[in-house]
Design an enzyme around this catalytic site. Structure first.
Site, PDB file in Angstrom:
ATOM      1  N   HIS A 118       0.834  -1.201   0.000  1.00  0.00           N
ATOM      2  CA  HIS A 118       0.000   0.000   0.000  1.00  0.00           C
ATOM      3  C   HIS A 118       0.874   1.259   0.000  1.00  0.00           C
ATOM      4  CE1 HIS A 118       0.359   0.887   4.405  1.00  0.00           C
ATOM      5  NE2 HIS A 118       0.368  -0.430   4.560  1.00  0.00           N
ATOM      6  N   GLU A 144      -5.104   2.311   2.793  1.00  0.00           N
ATOM      7  CA  GLU A 144      -5.078   1.055   3.548  1.00  0.00           C
ATOM      8  C   GLU A 144      -5.158   1.320   5.041  1.00  0.00           C
ATOM      9  OE1 GLU A 144      -3.386  -2.438   5.691  1.00  0.00           O
ATOM     10  OE2 GLU A 144      -2.730  -0.358   5.737  1.00  0.00           O
ATOM     11  N   ASP A 202      -0.069   4.428   1.103  1.00  0.00           N
ATOM     12  CA  ASP A 202      -0.266   5.442   2.149  1.00  0.00           C
ATOM     13  C   ASP A 202       0.462   5.071   3.431  1.00  0.00           C
ATOM     14  OD1 ASP A 202      -2.191   3.309   2.376  1.00  0.00           O
ATOM     15  OD2 ASP A 202      -3.329   4.500   3.807  1.00  0.00           O
ATOM     16  N   ASP A 226       6.300   1.210   6.630  1.00  0.00           N
ATOM     17  CA  ASP A 226       4.976   0.589   6.460  1.00  0.00           C
ATOM     18  C   ASP A 226       4.215   1.452   5.486  1.00  0.00           C
ATOM     19  OD1 ASP A 226       2.458  -0.469   6.681  1.00  0.00           O
ATOM     20  OD2 ASP A 226       2.172   0.041   8.791  1.00  0.00           O
ATOM     21  N   ASP A 229       3.294  -6.701   3.788  1.00  0.00           N
ATOM     22  CA  ASP A 229       2.837  -5.643   4.702  1.00  0.00           C
ATOM     23  C   ASP A 229       2.830  -6.130   6.145  1.00  0.00           C
ATOM     24  OD1 ASP A 229       1.866  -3.206   5.534  1.00  0.00           O
ATOM     25  OD2 ASP A 229      -0.211  -3.621   5.004  1.00  0.00           O
TER      26      ASP A 229
HETATM   27 ZN   LIG Z   1       0.895  -1.494   6.337  1.00  0.00          ZN
END
Ligand SMILES: [Zn+2]
Length: 380
Positions: free
Chosen positions: A76, A139, A78, A106, A163
């Site tokens: 992801h 996300e 964001d 992340d 993730d």
């Molecule tokens: Zn994440």
């Protein structure tokens, strides 16, 4: 497969480039611009799928060897905040922010590792199947991009979601169902000094609900939390309104239902006892995903870890990811650790060695071990 195929400096540069781009949820455009340009240069076709609040990026690298099954790699774009004006510091071993923002590992570790994998495949001319890259938006605020994904853009039946936290080699093979709840308590205002008996104190009613439905670890497979409360006015007014928000997570759908029922019963009982009107709104956030230890996808990751010299640990996670949403669409998913540490804090950091390890693992999978999937299709 060995780590020497990975270009460590290039991988670090890519990660630092990406981490330096501020991309709070639904403001991911600059990450998508960066990806569109770089992925097209590598020969991928890139599609930006727009939905209400944001976009998803789907990029495809066609197969060079059609005997390899297609595989999807997902991440992801964001990050959580604070993420404006990110200043990155590195000593060549560790990469971190200056402490005033998150780093955004992340999930930008994942994106950098995916790009490095593609670079290695192409420059080393390694055989591979169709590789589908999915980068979602929003996300962090409820898996919004994944929930709005046009599945028609993708054909792979297996997906590595990149993730997860933990040591590289950690494979998340399950994650819980989650619902959020909002409890609205309507009592009755009264002057607290003159005629308190004419009021129905919404704060007291809310306390009765909390007492009847304690949160925390509800059972070995379920947890719940009250995360937010608001209402009331002045100290001399019996408050007539309180809103209480929280969530319940469970790996077991039947247990989840039983806890929702208990919450509703607690709210109804507190309402009946006091004369307040209490309503409970349950919003499903995502369904659980669970994949067997013996599934070919998990076996494939284990083989790739072994080839890359990484210990492979399968775990059941406590949080949702895009894997929950993709699995509900019939895609077989695992969620792999990609080297993010202390995420969602300003102390977040990444070890360069972990970036290299994770990129090596993904490269070992797409250039070789993915063949272990054969023609297996996800169950159901
Ligand atoms: Zn994440």
């Amino acid at each position: 497969m060995n780590n020497t195929l990975i270009n460590r400096d290039r991988l670090v540069r890519t990660f630092i480039d990406l981490a330096g781009i501020s991309s709070p949820s639904f403001s991911e455009d600059r990450v998508f611009d960066y990806l569109s340009e770089n992925l097209r240069q590598l020969g991928l076709s890139v599609t930006l799928q727009e939905y209400g609040q944001g976009k998803n990026l789907v990029a495809v690298l066609p197969a060079t060897d059609p005997s390899f099954p297609p595989i999807m790699l997902s991440a992801h774009a964001d990050t959580v905040g604070p993420c404006n004006d990110i200043t990155i510091e590195t000593d060549g071993v560790t990469i971190r922010s200056d402490g005033t923002t998150v780093l955004g590992g992340d999930d930008k570790t994942a994106i950098a590792e995916i790009i490095e994998t593609l670079c290695v495949l192409i420059e080393e001319d390694l055989p591979h199947g169709r590789i589908e890259i999915l980068v979602t938006s929003g996300e962090e605020v409820g898996l919004v991009g994944a929930k709005n994904l046009d599945m028609g853009l993708l054909s792979a039946r297996h997906c590595l979601v990149l993730d997860a936290g933990g040591e590289v080699g950690t494979v998340v093979i399950g994650a819980p169902h989650q619902v959020s709840f909002e409890v609205d308590v309507r009592g009755k205002k009264a002057h607290a000094g003159i005629e308190p008996e004419k009021g129905i104190n919404a704060i007291v009613v809310a306390a009765g609900i909390i007492q009847r439905f304690p949160v925390g670890r509800l059972d070995p497979r379920s947890v719940a939390n009250y995360g937010w409360i608001s209402g009331g006015g002045a100290s001399n007014i019996v408050p007539d309104q309180i809103t209480l928000r929280g969530e319940i997570r469970s790996h077991d759908a039947a247990l989840l239902e039983s806890h929702i029922t208990r919450l509703r019963e607690a709210a109804a009982a507190a309402g009946n006892d006091s004369g307040a009107t209490v309503s409970v709104t349950i919003t499903p956030e995502y369904s659980a995903f669970s994949i067997s230890e013996n599934d070919p996808l998990v076996a494939m990751v284990r083989e790739a870890c072994s080839q890359t010299g990484l210990p492979c640990t399968s775990v059941t996670g406590g949080g949702g990811s895009d894997a929950n949403v993709l699995a509900a669409q019939g895609i077989s998913c695992v969620n792999l650790a990609c080297g993010m540490r202390m995420v969602h804090t300003n102390e977040e950091y990444v070890l360069v060695d972990d970036l290299v390890k994770a990129a090596s693992l993904v490269t070992a999978i797409v250039s070789d071990k993915v063949r272990l999937l054969g023609n297996s299709l996800p169950p159901g």
